[in-house]
Enzyme design. Structure first.
Site, PDB file in Angstrom:
ATOM      1  N   SER A  16      30.032  31.680  50.469  1.00 16.23           N
ATOM      2  CA  SER A  16      30.232  30.143  50.254  1.00 16.23           C
ATOM      3  C   SER A  16      28.987  29.434  50.937  1.00 16.23           C
ATOM      4  CB  SER A  16      31.543  29.691  50.910  1.00 16.23           C
ATOM      5  OG  SER A  16      31.434  28.326  50.924  1.00 16.23           O
ATOM      6  N   SER A  18      29.197  26.234  51.188  1.00 17.07           N
ATOM      7  CA  SER A  18      29.750  24.768  51.805  1.00 17.07           C
ATOM      8  C   SER A  18      29.056  24.801  53.259  1.00 17.07           C
ATOM      9  CB  SER A  18      31.213  25.007  51.674  1.00 17.07           C
ATOM     10  OG  SER A  18      31.355  24.917  50.424  1.00 17.07           O
ATOM     11  N   LYS A  67      43.642  26.857  45.739  1.00 16.43           N
ATOM     12  CA  LYS A  67      43.496  25.732  45.288  1.00 16.43           C
ATOM     13  C   LYS A  67      44.759  25.016  45.029  1.00 16.43           C
ATOM     14  CE  LYS A  67      38.491  24.982  43.833  1.00 16.43           C
ATOM     15  NZ  LYS A  67      37.488  24.717  43.229  1.00 16.43           N
ATOM     16  N   ALA A 133      39.132  25.833  37.323  1.00 13.16           N
ATOM     17  CA  ALA A 133      37.866  24.962  37.001  1.00 13.16           C
ATOM     18  C   ALA A 133      37.737  24.152  35.835  1.00 13.16           C
ATOM     19  CB  ALA A 133      36.708  25.735  37.015  1.00 13.16           C
ATOM     20  N   THR A 155      42.068  34.438  26.798  1.00 12.62           N
ATOM     21  CA  THR A 155      43.773  34.670  26.713  1.00 12.62           C
ATOM     22  C   THR A 155      44.089  33.431  26.238  1.00 12.62           C
ATOM     23  OG1 THR A 155      43.747  35.881  28.945  1.00 12.62           O
ATOM     24  CG2 THR A 155      45.729  35.273  27.965  1.00 12.62           C
ATOM     25  N   LEU A 213      29.311  26.132  35.258  1.00 12.96           N
ATOM     26  CA  LEU A 213      29.919  25.657  36.476  1.00 12.96           C
ATOM     27  C   LEU A 213      29.631  26.866  37.552  1.00 12.96           C
ATOM     28  CD1 LEU A 213      31.306  23.497  34.933  1.00 12.96           C
ATOM     29  CD2 LEU A 213      33.636  24.165  36.002  1.00 12.96           C
ATOM     30  N   GLY A 236      25.755  25.183  37.854  1.00  5.61           N
ATOM     31  CA  GLY A 236      26.774  24.481  38.736  1.00  5.61           C
ATOM     32  C   GLY A 236      26.473  23.833  40.013  1.00  5.61           C
TER      33      GLY A 236
HETATM   34  P1  NAP Z   1      39.791  31.249  37.543  1.00  2.00           P
HETATM   35  O1  NAP Z   1      41.055  30.056  37.820  1.00  2.00           O
HETATM   36  O2  NAP Z   1      40.050  32.508  38.179  1.00  2.00           O
HETATM   37  O3  NAP Z   1      39.554  31.182  35.960  1.00  2.00           O
HETATM   38  C1  NAP Z   1      38.841  32.194  35.564  1.00  2.00           C
HETATM   39  C2  NAP Z   1      38.725  31.946  33.976  1.00  2.00           C
HETATM   40  O4  NAP Z   1      37.527  32.959  33.633  1.00  2.00           O
HETATM   41  C3  NAP Z   1      39.740  32.137  33.014  1.00  2.00           C
HETATM   42  O5  NAP Z   1      39.841  31.367  31.826  1.00  2.00           O
HETATM   43  C4  NAP Z   1      39.439  33.513  32.605  1.00  2.00           C
HETATM   44  O6  NAP Z   1      40.083  34.005  31.184  1.00  2.00           O
HETATM   45  C5  NAP Z   1      38.009  33.666  32.420  1.00  2.00           C
HETATM   46  N1  NAP Z   1      37.450  34.798  32.622  1.00  2.00           N
HETATM   47  C6  NAP Z   1      37.329  35.683  33.526  1.00  2.00           C
HETATM   48  N2  NAP Z   1      36.696  36.813  33.416  1.00  2.00           N
HETATM   49  C7  NAP Z   1      36.265  36.645  32.004  1.00  2.00           C
HETATM   50  C8  NAP Z   1      35.697  37.781  30.889  1.00  2.00           C
HETATM   51  N3  NAP Z   1      35.118  38.794  31.323  1.00  2.00           N
HETATM   52  N4  NAP Z   1      35.424  37.292  29.765  1.00  2.00           N
HETATM   53  C9  NAP Z   1      36.217  35.884  29.340  1.00  2.00           C
HETATM   54  N5  NAP Z   1      36.577  35.221  30.070  1.00  2.00           N
HETATM   55  C10 NAP Z   1      36.805  35.438  31.430  1.00  2.00           C
HETATM   56  O7  NAP Z   1      38.577  30.599  38.357  1.00  2.00           O
HETATM   57  P2  NAP Z   1      37.905  29.065  38.262  1.00  2.00           P
HETATM   58  O8  NAP Z   1      38.423  28.411  39.489  1.00  2.00           O
HETATM   59  O9  NAP Z   1      38.703  28.484  36.952  1.00  2.00           O
HETATM   60  O10 NAP Z   1      36.525  29.250  38.262  1.00  2.00           O
HETATM   61  C11 NAP Z   1      35.683  29.469  37.332  1.00  2.00           C
HETATM   62  C12 NAP Z   1      34.211  29.597  37.737  1.00  2.00           C
HETATM   63  O11 NAP Z   1      33.840  28.341  37.822  1.00  2.00           O
HETATM   64  C13 NAP Z   1      33.850  30.574  38.745  1.00  2.00           C
HETATM   65  O12 NAP Z   1      32.645  31.260  38.502  1.00  2.00           O
HETATM   66  C14 NAP Z   1      33.754  29.392  39.715  1.00  2.00           C
HETATM   67  O13 NAP Z   1      32.492  29.802  40.751  1.00  2.00           O
HETATM   68  C15 NAP Z   1      33.050  28.150  39.167  1.00  2.00           C
HETATM   69  N6  NAP Z   1      33.303  27.007  39.913  1.00  2.00           N
HETATM   70  C16 NAP Z   1      32.137  26.274  40.161  1.00  2.00           C
HETATM   71  C17 NAP Z   1      32.396  25.201  40.764  1.00  2.00           C
HETATM   72  C18 NAP Z   1      31.047  24.133  41.133  1.00  2.00           C
HETATM   73  O14 NAP Z   1      31.212  23.532  42.154  1.00  2.00           O
HETATM   74  N7  NAP Z   1      29.988  24.539  40.409  1.00  2.00           N
HETATM   75  C19 NAP Z   1      33.415  24.630  40.963  1.00  2.00           C
HETATM   76  C20 NAP Z   1      34.730  25.250  40.750  1.00  2.00           C
HETATM   77  C21 NAP Z   1      34.688  26.575  39.877  1.00  2.00           C
HETATM   78  P3  NAP Z   1      41.576  34.490  31.281  1.00  2.00           P
HETATM   79  O15 NAP Z   1      42.502  33.389  31.327  1.00  2.00           O
HETATM   80  O16 NAP Z   1      41.520  35.181  30.119  1.00  2.00           O
HETATM   81  O17 NAP Z   1      41.670  35.493  32.261  1.00  2.00           O
END
Ligand code: NAP
Length: 270
Positions: A16, A18, A67, A133, A155, A213, A236
């Site tokens: 992290s 943060s 979260k 996210a 999915t 992101l 991001g």
């Molecule tokens: P999450 O709730 O675990 O969701 C993950 C998403 O990624 C789901 O839609 C999943 O699809 C998809 N995914 C994972 N592996 C995949 C693959 N190989 N091919 C296609 N789709 C795939 O995670 P999240 O909290 O949404 O976070 C997502 C990203 O955003 C992370 O990398 C995180 O670091 C980033 N983020 C950045 C910030 C920032 O401040 N910049 C804030 C929040 C999050 P399925 O539903 O099919 O599993």
């Protein structure tokens, strides 16, 4: 002199950024704080949060995978948290007896778009991903009046759940759209494995903006993939800094200066 106890809770947490960001906010505002990263498993989350605030903690950031679960430990939920059923910021009030949950991810994303002169109004925007996210930025984007707001996810039934979560927001499936795409937002963790590919066969051109992101010290796999279409590419890190700044403002009522934090993070990542 008061030293405010703060932290970020997740699993895993050791990467992290943060703690570095909030340390920098501390230096720039003169507010003394001790900000730690805490690795906490799901089964220990509620007791960790309760004890943290009981023991004088002032604020916590919450990250993956907590979260959603963290709101069970809060006594007051902001409007955004009620809408999202997820939070990334907890604030202790009344000597730790009252915990307030907020979400600053959506505001952080929009603030970063403003910073980069990215227009949302009347634009066709697609979000890849239907996880936390994606959820956290959809209402904030919808408020700014995009022409079309599309979602695509690996999915498919998760995309439908997302549509059901925001019945008042006119979200569209990528399969039902074949117009031009002004902006592609990657809200997946697909790039974590080191490469990225997505089946978007129309609507992309050299004016399309690509926003990931995810972030890292070098160009992310999503932005590498985007290079064959466009040079308008952003990661991001700005969103990360601005969501942290909004958390800090919730805790101390002071917006911290955010300029040059990105350079400091990169220096720390060398
Ligand atoms: P999450 O709730 O675990 O969701 C993950 C998403 O990624 C789901 O839609 C999943 O699809 C998809 N995914 C994972 N592996 C995949 C693959 N190989 N091919 C296609 N789709 C795939 O995670 P999240 O909290 O949404 O976070 C997502 C990203 O955003 C992370 O990398 C995180 O670091 C980033 N983020 C950045 C910030 C920032 O401040 N910049 C804030 C929040 C999050 P399925 O539903 O099919 O599993």
């Amino acid at each position: 002199m008061t030293i405010f106890k703060l932290g970020v809770v997740g699993q895993p947490i050791k990467h992290s950024l943060s703690p570095i960001i909030h340390q920098e906010f501390s230096i720039r505002t003169g507010i003394q704080l001790q900000y730690e990263a805490y690795e906490v498993p799901p089964e220990a989350l509620d007791s960790f949060i309760t004890n943290f605030f009981k023991d004088g903690g002032h604020g916590l950031n919450i990250t993956l995978p907590h979260k959603k679960a963290c709101i069970a430990s809060a006594h007051v939920l902001s409007k955004d948290v009620e809408l999202l059923s997820a939070a990334n910021t907890l604030t202790g009030k009344e000597g730790g007896k009252k915990i307030v949950a907020d979400s600053t991810d959506g505001a952080g994303f929009i603030r970063d778009c403003e910073d980069k002169n990215i227009q949302i109004l009347n634009k066709n925007i697609i979000i890849l991903g239907a996880g936390g996210a994606s959820q956290s930025i959809i209402p904030s984007i919808a408020k700014l009046g995009p022409a079309k707001l599309l979602v695509d996810n690996r999915t498919k039934n998760k995309t439908n759940s997302l549509f059901n979560q925001f019945p008042e927001i006119p979200l569209l499936d990528l399969d039902n759209f074949n117009g031009p795409i002004d902006m592609v937002i990657n809200a997946t963790s697909a790039g974590l494995a080191g490469s990225f590919d997505w089946d978007i066969i129309h609507g992309l051109d050299k004016e399309t903006i690509f926003y990931d992101l995810s972030y890292g010290p070098s160009e992310t796999p999503f932005l590498q993939w985007a290079s064959s279409y466009s040079t308008h590419k952003f990661d991001g890190i700005g969103m990360l800094i601005f969501q942290a700044a909004y958390s800090f403002e919730l805790w101390f009522d002071i917006p911290p200066p955010t300029n040059h934090i990105k350079e400091i993070l990169f220096k720390n990542n060398d």
